[in-house]
Enzyme design. Sequence first.
Site, mmCIF file in Angstrom:
data_model
loop_
_atom_site.group_PDB
_atom_site.id
_atom_site.type_symbol
_atom_site.label_atom_id
_atom_site.label_comp_id
_atom_site.label_asym_id
_atom_site.label_seq_id
_atom_site.Cartn_x
_atom_site.Cartn_y
_atom_site.Cartn_z
ATOM 1 N N HIS A 130 60.198 45.108 79.389
ATOM 2 C CA HIS A 130 59.558 43.835 79.716
ATOM 3 C C HIS A 130 60.111 42.798 78.731
ATOM 4 C CE1 HIS A 130 56.303 40.839 79.733
ATOM 5 N NE2 HIS A 130 55.921 41.335 80.894
ATOM 6 N N ASP A 207 56.183 49.753 73.070
ATOM 7 C CA ASP A 207 55.461 48.760 73.844
ATOM 8 C C ASP A 207 54.504 49.544 74.741
ATOM 9 O OD1 ASP A 207 54.495 47.022 75.702
ATOM 10 O OD2 ASP A 207 56.445 46.304 76.388
ATOM 11 N N GLN A 210 51.588 49.018 79.166
ATOM 12 C CA GLN A 210 51.214 49.758 80.381
ATOM 13 C C GLN A 210 50.676 51.141 80.036
ATOM 14 O OE1 GLN A 210 51.167 48.470 83.419
ATOM 15 N NE2 GLN A 210 52.251 46.580 82.966
ATOM 16 N N LYS A 233 44.772 44.696 80.160
ATOM 17 C CA LYS A 233 45.277 45.694 81.107
ATOM 18 C C LYS A 233 44.444 46.975 81.061
ATOM 19 C CE LYS A 233 50.105 44.241 80.633
ATOM 20 N NZ LYS A 233 50.366 43.289 81.697
ATOM 21 N N CYS A 372 59.006 40.092 84.960
ATOM 22 C CA CYS A 372 59.380 39.872 83.546
ATOM 23 C C CYS A 372 60.316 40.975 83.063
ATOM 24 C CB CYS A 372 58.155 39.798 82.631
ATOM 25 S SG CYS A 372 57.062 38.453 83.009
#
Length: 414
Positions: A130, A207, A210, A233, A372
């Site tokens: 991303h 990261d 998610q 999220k 993105c």
Amino acid sequence: MSTTSARTSYDLERIRGDFPLLSSTMRGNPLVYLDNGATALKPDPVIDAEVAYLRDISANIHRGVYELSERATVLFDQARDKVKRFIGAPSDGEAVFTKSATEATNMVAFGWGRKALGPGDEILTTELEHHANLIPWQELARQTGAQLRFVELGEGGVVTAEAVAAALTARTRIVAITGMSNVTGFMPPVTEISRLAHDRGAVVLVDGAQLVSHHPVNVAELDVDFLAFSGHKMCGPTGVGVLYGRRALLDAMDPLLYGGDMIVRVYRDHADYRGAPERFETGTPNISGVIALGAAVDYLEEIGMEAIARHEEQLLEYALGRLDGVEGITLYGPRGVRRGGIVSFNLGQVHTHDVGSVLDNEGIAVRTGFHCAQPFMRHLGIHGTVRASFYLYNTRDDVDRLVEALGRVREVFG
Ligand code: C6P
């Protein structure tokens, strides 16, 4: 209502009842929300926790000696403890509240990277990332003279430990990699990657924007040095995120912002700073958001992250099976590997926004475009995809509604 498993006690109906928006209609149809990769819906306990703070407490933290301020401080500190427990932070690890995963990656790139990297050093990442886990590193490379390097992707955007091993060098200072792709749901083998990176003396930033919302995450088991993720999220509110970091690394890191609440003593020309996490949380934080994030952690833990991951895995399998049968569809992403509940596809030559508009007319919310992740789109040789991303409350009926609506797209666009 169909459940995805008769074997588990996963109570889908009860879970759905916790989310007020799931009983709403959009364009005259019951809402099918399949844009969980962008943000998750919020359950009543999270909404209630945020409203309760705003209505019944409202005071600032760490500042007042009066009861309301103390109550706010206790709830804020409890939320941090919950977040740390949720990600299995070891005793030498800290959870810093940020405004988002994006802010968290930037904090590491500029707070740690500017001090740790110099000309000729290397930042290793992937084309799967991303933009939030790419552009800060591009900028850091530009500012320090370091080099940005990429792991070679396998079929469908797979990252293997072997490919990472091949790309690591003695100059690699950091490996910045996604825990789960927001385009395909692919989950790189983070534990192995951490081991390889550490063997080379590099630190690892994952990261987790998610990953953390959909899978059990234990930073000690993954052996990562930094983990960035967002509250919104994982059923929490927007405007609050987390940077987990090993204490030694956080201690060596500069804050991005300076001001009140991060200091021990202040003189005319300098100040002594507090340690992590306070050193990185200057100014009044998003108190209501942090408290509501704590409620989101409680909520997810009560259902169980293992159970949520299993539910999504079964739903993904069902969705791939149904979508495979749709005429003219191209599905992206690897098969037979660890993947979260995300499917990306194109339907013939129909523009992704046109597909999204027809689905919207049927009450179905998906994301369309490049998500993105432009370098990954370029890698795939496309401009964008239609993305359906699942969460704990999605059902097989949602998938059936999606497949049915794709039939409408074909009727409209031929
Ligand atoms: N992805 C999506 O629709 P923020 O915006 O800071 O909360 O999260 C950024 C981010 C970082 N990494 C990954 C893997 C992400 O998926 C996201 C956010 C959303 O895919 C919005 S662009």
